[in-house]
Each structure stands twice: as C-alpha cells, then as structure tokens.
Design a protein around this motif. Structure first.
Motif, PDB file in Angstrom:
ATOM      1  N   UNK A 128       0.809  -1.224   0.000  1.00 34.29           N
ATOM      2  CA  UNK A 128       0.000   0.000   0.000  1.00 34.29           C
ATOM      3  C   UNK A 128       0.836   1.264   0.000  1.00 34.29           C
ATOM      4  N   UNK A 129       0.348   2.269  -0.717  1.00 40.72           N
ATOM      5  CA  UNK A 129       0.787   3.656  -0.533  1.00 40.72           C
ATOM      6  C   UNK A 129      -0.428   4.360   0.045  1.00 40.72           C
ATOM      7  N   UNK A 130      -0.265   4.959   1.217  1.00 41.63           N
ATOM      8  CA  UNK A 130      -1.408   5.597   1.857  1.00 41.63           C
ATOM      9  C   UNK A 130      -1.010   6.950   2.423  1.00 41.63           C
ATOM     10  N   UNK A 131      -2.030   7.709   2.820  1.00 38.23           N
ATOM     11  CA  UNK A 131      -1.823   9.006   3.455  1.00 38.23           C
ATOM     12  C   UNK A 131      -2.205   8.856   4.925  1.00 38.23           C
ATOM     13  N   UNK A 148      -5.120  -0.674   5.258  1.00 35.53           N
ATOM     14  CA  UNK A 148      -4.784   0.385   6.227  1.00 35.53           C
ATOM     15  C   UNK A 148      -5.979   1.078   6.865  1.00 35.53           C
ATOM     16  N   UNK A 149      -7.188   0.838   6.358  1.00 36.96           N
ATOM     17  CA  UNK A 149      -8.382   1.436   6.957  1.00 36.96           C
ATOM     18  C   UNK A 149      -8.898   0.636   8.143  1.00 36.96           C
ATOM     19  N   UNK A 155      -0.126  -0.143  10.276  1.00 42.53           N
ATOM     20  CA  UNK A 155       0.084   1.194   9.710  1.00 42.53           C
ATOM     21  C   UNK A 155      -1.257   1.671   9.162  1.00 42.53           C
ATOM     22  N   UNK A 156      -1.870   2.620   9.850  1.00 39.26           N
ATOM     23  CA  UNK A 156      -3.201   3.080   9.445  1.00 39.26           C
ATOM     24  C   UNK A 156      -3.103   4.291   8.526  1.00 39.26           C
ATOM     25  N   UNK A 157      -4.044   4.410   7.617  1.00 36.86           N
ATOM     26  CA  UNK A 157      -4.072   5.554   6.723  1.00 36.86           C
ATOM     27  C   UNK A 157      -5.151   5.388   5.677  1.00 36.86           C
ATOM     28  N   UNK A 158      -5.189   6.336   4.741  1.00 37.66           N
ATOM     29  CA  UNK A 158      -6.126   6.293   3.627  1.00 37.66           C
ATOM     30  C   UNK A 158      -5.383   5.793   2.394  1.00 37.66           C
ATOM     31  N   UNK A 159      -5.726   4.609   1.889  1.00 40.70           N
ATOM     32  CA  UNK A 159      -5.009   4.072   0.730  1.00 40.70           C
ATOM     33  C   UNK A 159      -5.207   4.937  -0.518  1.00 40.70           C
TER      34      UNK A 159
END
Ligand code: MN
Length: 203
Positions: A128-131, A148-149, A155-159
């Motif tokens: 994943x690449x996420x923000x 990641x959601x 590692x949590x984030x918005x993909x």
C-alpha cells in the motif's frame, strides 16, 4: 442490502501489457465474487447486515474473522480495479509527484520501497501507498485481505494505491516470480485516480 460485484472500468485484456486477460477474468469473476458471496453470508440476518462496506472495514477486527477476510477482500479488490488502467500514464504529476519526491527522494525510490514491501510480505497480502492521519505519504504491507483502513492495521491511513500480491493475482503469467509481476505492474497504474485519491485524502 447485499453487496454485488462491481464492473471493471475496462476490458479483461486492457492490462495485457502487465496482467493477462485470463488472470483478470478469473480474479474478477471468481476470486472477487467469492469474497462478496462470503461477506453477504457472514452478515445476513445479523446486526451488521445494513452497514456500509466502509463501516464494516473500519471495525473489521472486532466484528469477525469472516468480515475481516471477506469484507477486506471486497474492499481491496474494488479499490484495486480502480487504480489500474490500460491507458499508459507514465507517472504522477502535480502535488502528488512533488510529495513523492519530497518524501521518498524520487518516484523510483518510492517504487523500490513499495516493491520491497510487497516482495517481503510472506504468504498472501497487499502492498500500500497511503496518506496518514497527519497527511504524510507512507508505504506498508498487510497480510491476507487486511488494509490500512482497518482497526487492526499496524500502519493506518487512507489508501491511494494498492497492489494485490496473492499468487492468484500473477501466477498464470509470472509463476513464482512475484518481483517480476510487481515491476511490470507499474505500467498499468492509473496515476490520475491515485492523484484524485491523494487530493481527497489531503483535503
Ligand atoms: Mn486478489
């Protein structure tokens, strides 16, 4: 409301330069459909039956392994189809390109870190690449159909970009050569869609 299989935004042979049509067809009509069928069965006649997919995903770890695996499978594949295209786009531009350069040094360095995340994911999973919540680009990998959601993500984030590294995603053409599949896949990334997701995540 039962979940249903979304159409692909292109033909099965549209990504042939990187992924063969037979793999795409089996992946979409068999693998993705099976996650949807199993997700629907897992939530039917339960308190979760009317929840949105995003709501199920955010709480996947606390609901059940069946929702985590099959809800994740539905979300991840629906996302995966959208971040690919048969129209070669080369690379990102604008704010996303600037952020990739600032965060990773270069596009190639980002790809290398991403490919390493996918190549070193033992067994099945995703890269994943996420923000992140504080707006930073980050690379991670998840096991199985996690993403990641999820509440359970390390590692949590918005993909904004994701790659399926399960063997079913590449075995017909690449056999055991996951790194070759990952390298070739960059040619079908839909950078317009990635930029759209990036801008939404940063807003
Ligand atoms: Mn898959």
């Amino acid at each position: 409301m039962a979940f249903t299989l979304p159409d692909l935004p292109y033909a099965y042979d549209a990504l042939e330069v990187s992924i063969d049509a037979r793999t795409m067809e089996i992946h979409h009509t068999k693998h993705h459909q099976t996650y949807i069928t199993n997700l629907n069965n897992a939530i039917a006649d339960t308190e979760h039956a009317d929840k949105s997919l995003d709501e199920l995903i955010a709480n996947a770890g606390s609901i059940s392994p069946a929702v985590r695996n099959n809800g994740g499978g539905h979300w991840n594949h629906s996302f995966f189809w959208e971040v690919m295209t048969g129209d070669s786009m080369g690379g990102p531009s604008g704010a996303l390109a600037d952020d990739i350069n600032a965060t990773f040094g270069s596009l190639d360095a980002m790809k290398e870190q991403f490919n390493t995340a996918g190549a070193t994911r033992f067994g099945s999973g995703w890269a994943w690449l996420s923000v992140s919540a504080d707006g930073k680009l980050q690379i991670s990998s998840t096991p199985n159909q996690d993403n990641p959601l999820m509440d359970v993500a390390e590692v949590k984030g918005t993909p904004i970009l994701g790659l399926d590294v399960w063997e079913h995603a590449y075995y017909l053409r690449y056999q055991n050569l996951r790194p070759a599949y990952m390298q070739a896949w960059w040619d079908v990334v839909n950078w317009n869609k990635v930029a759209e997701l990036y801008n939404a995540a940063k807003a």
